[in-house]
Design a protein around this motif. Structure first.
Motif, short mmCIF file in Angstrom:
data_model
loop_
_atom_site.label_atom_id
_atom_site.label_comp_id
_atom_site.label_asym_id
_atom_site.label_seq_id
_atom_site.Cartn_x
_atom_site.Cartn_y
_atom_site.Cartn_z
N PHE A 47 0.84 -1.20 0.00
CA PHE A 47 0.00 0.00 0.00
C PHE A 47 0.87 1.26 0.00
CE2 PHE A 47 -2.28 3.51 1.86
CZ PHE A 47 -3.49 3.46 1.18
N ILE A 48 1.89 1.27 0.85
CA ILE A 48 2.76 2.44 0.93
C ILE A 48 3.51 2.64 -0.39
CG2 ILE A 48 4.85 3.33 2.04
CD1 ILE A 48 3.70 2.30 4.69
N ALA A 49 3.98 1.56 -0.99
CA ALA A 49 4.67 1.67 -2.28
C ALA A 49 3.74 2.26 -3.34
CB ALA A 49 5.19 0.31 -2.74
N HIS A 50 2.48 1.84 -3.35
CA HIS A 50 1.52 2.37 -4.32
C HIS A 50 1.20 3.84 -4.02
CE1 HIS A 50 -0.03 -1.90 -5.51
NE2 HIS A 50 1.24 -1.70 -5.82
N ALA A 51 1.10 4.19 -2.74
CA ALA A 51 0.86 5.60 -2.39
C ALA A 51 2.06 6.46 -2.78
CB ALA A 51 0.57 5.73 -0.90
N PRO A 64 -3.08 16.03 -10.57
CA PRO A 64 -3.47 15.31 -9.35
C PRO A 64 -3.60 13.80 -9.60
CG PRO A 64 -4.92 17.19 -9.75
CD PRO A 64 -4.08 17.03 -10.97
N VAL A 65 -3.13 13.03 -8.65
CA VAL A 65 -3.24 11.57 -8.72
C VAL A 65 -3.86 11.10 -7.41
CG1 VAL A 65 -1.96 9.40 -8.91
CG2 VAL A 65 -1.27 11.37 -10.28
N HIS A 66 -4.73 10.11 -7.51
CA HIS A 66 -5.54 9.65 -6.40
C HIS A 66 -5.23 8.18 -6.13
CE1 HIS A 66 -9.94 10.03 -4.79
NE2 HIS A 66 -9.06 10.43 -3.91
N ILE A 67 -5.07 7.82 -4.88
CA ILE A 67 -5.13 6.42 -4.49
C ILE A 67 -6.42 6.28 -3.70
CG2 ILE A 67 -3.63 6.77 -2.47
CD1 ILE A 67 -2.74 3.81 -2.85
N THR A 68 -7.29 5.43 -4.19
CA THR A 68 -8.64 5.37 -3.66
C THR A 68 -9.09 3.92 -3.54
OG1 THR A 68 -10.90 6.16 -4.07
CG2 THR A 68 -9.62 5.60 -5.99
N PRO A 69 -10.07 3.64 -2.68
CA PRO A 69 -10.58 2.27 -2.62
C PRO A 69 -11.03 1.80 -4.01
CG PRO A 69 -11.41 3.51 -0.77
CD PRO A 69 -10.71 4.49 -1.68
N ARG A 125 -13.56 8.68 0.00
CA ARG A 125 -12.38 8.04 0.57
C ARG A 125 -11.24 8.10 -0.43
NH1 ARG A 125 -16.56 5.24 2.67
NH2 ARG A 125 -16.45 4.76 4.86
N GLY A 126 -10.04 8.23 0.09
CA GLY A 126 -8.89 8.22 -0.78
C GLY A 126 -7.89 9.28 -0.38
N ILE A 127 -6.76 9.23 -1.05
CA ILE A 127 -5.70 10.22 -0.81
C ILE A 127 -5.41 10.86 -2.15
CG2 ILE A 127 -3.37 10.58 0.07
CD1 ILE A 127 -3.69 7.75 1.41
N LEU A 128 -5.57 12.15 -2.20
CA LEU A 128 -5.33 12.92 -3.42
C LEU A 128 -3.99 13.62 -3.29
CD1 LEU A 128 -6.48 14.05 -6.13
CD2 LEU A 128 -7.27 16.00 -4.78
N PHE A 129 -3.09 13.33 -4.22
CA PHE A 129 -1.81 14.03 -4.26
C PHE A 129 -1.89 15.09 -5.34
CE2 PHE A 129 -0.88 9.85 -2.55
CZ PHE A 129 -0.15 10.18 -1.43
N ASN A 130 -1.65 16.35 -4.96
CA ASN A 130 -1.72 17.43 -5.95
C ASN A 130 -0.47 17.44 -6.82
OD1 ASN A 130 0.30 18.70 -4.47
ND2 ASN A 130 -1.06 20.26 -3.58
N ALA A 131 -0.40 18.37 -7.75
CA ALA A 131 0.72 18.42 -8.71
C ALA A 131 2.06 18.65 -8.01
CB ALA A 131 0.47 19.52 -9.74
N ALA A 132 2.05 19.16 -6.80
CA ALA A 132 3.29 19.34 -6.04
C ALA A 132 3.65 18.09 -5.23
CB ALA A 132 3.16 20.54 -5.12
N GLY A 133 2.80 17.05 -5.31
CA GLY A 133 3.06 15.81 -4.60
C GLY A 133 2.60 15.82 -3.16
N ALA A 134 1.82 16.81 -2.77
CA ALA A 134 1.33 16.90 -1.40
C ALA A 134 -0.05 16.25 -1.29
CB ALA A 134 1.24 18.35 -0.96
#
Length: 182
Positions: A47-51, A64-69, A125-134
């Motif tokens: 999971f951490i590697a994919h995030a 933006p890139v999303h890791i989501t269920p 649900r999910g984690i959205l990483f913006n273009a700056a990687g945050a």
């Protein structure tokens, strides 16, 4: 020397086999626990590697890139890493890409149904990483949270996947690092 004195009796052999069997049976619970811990650790690292991959893709591509269920509901069904198309853009300007997905987690599950990492503004649900990687919410706030993994054979076994404010992930074992997991 007698011929009878040269070997072992059946009773002695049976005693040795019994001792070996008792030792093997007594180590089975420990073996099961270690196998369960390995399963949980494997899913946690994956999971951490994919995030981290999602974060890197967001930074490199500037989108933006999303890791989501996987099915949009619960983490324990798996997850997917995909880019996010801006609704203000025309559909032809953004092609949705699904890079990585993880489905069947075996006996590993997210405790609490994986209710963590819910955007308070959109309830997604999910984690959205913006273009700056945050890791950010849809409204721009920082997302710091944790997911807790468990194993259905070993109820005491859990690992916390913690995303810190700097974007670093860590895996915490509450039985060994009770202070660090808080």
């Amino acid at each position: 020397m007698n011929k009878q004195d040269q070997g072992y009796s059946l009773l002695e052999l049976m005693a040795v086999v019994l001792i070996i069997a008792i030792m093997a049976i007594s180590t089975l619970p420990l073996l099961h626990e270690q196998m369960a811990a390995r399963d949980v650790d494997t899913i946690a690292r994956r999971f951490i590697a994919h995030a981290q991959f999602a974060r890197a893709q967001a930074f490199v591509l500037g989108v933006p890139v999303h890791i989501t269920p996987l099915n949009g509901d619960l983490w324990e069904e798996g997850w997917v890493v995909k880019n996010v198309c801006d609704k203000r853009q025309p559909k032809s300007a953004c092609i949705e890409r699904r890079w990585i997905s993880q489905g069947d987690l075996g006996r590993v599950y997210f405790k609490g149904g994986g209710r963590q990492f819910i955007d308070p503004h959109t309830s997604k649900r999910g984690i959205l990483f913006n273009a700056a990687g945050a890791a950010k919410t849809a409204q721009g706030g920082f997302v710091a949270n944790r997911l807790i993994l468990g194993h259905d054979r070993e109820s005491r076994l859990e690992r916390h996947l913690i995303l810190g404010s700097g974007g670093r992930w860590r895996i915490c074992d509450p039985t060994k690092d009770s202070k660090a997991c808080k």
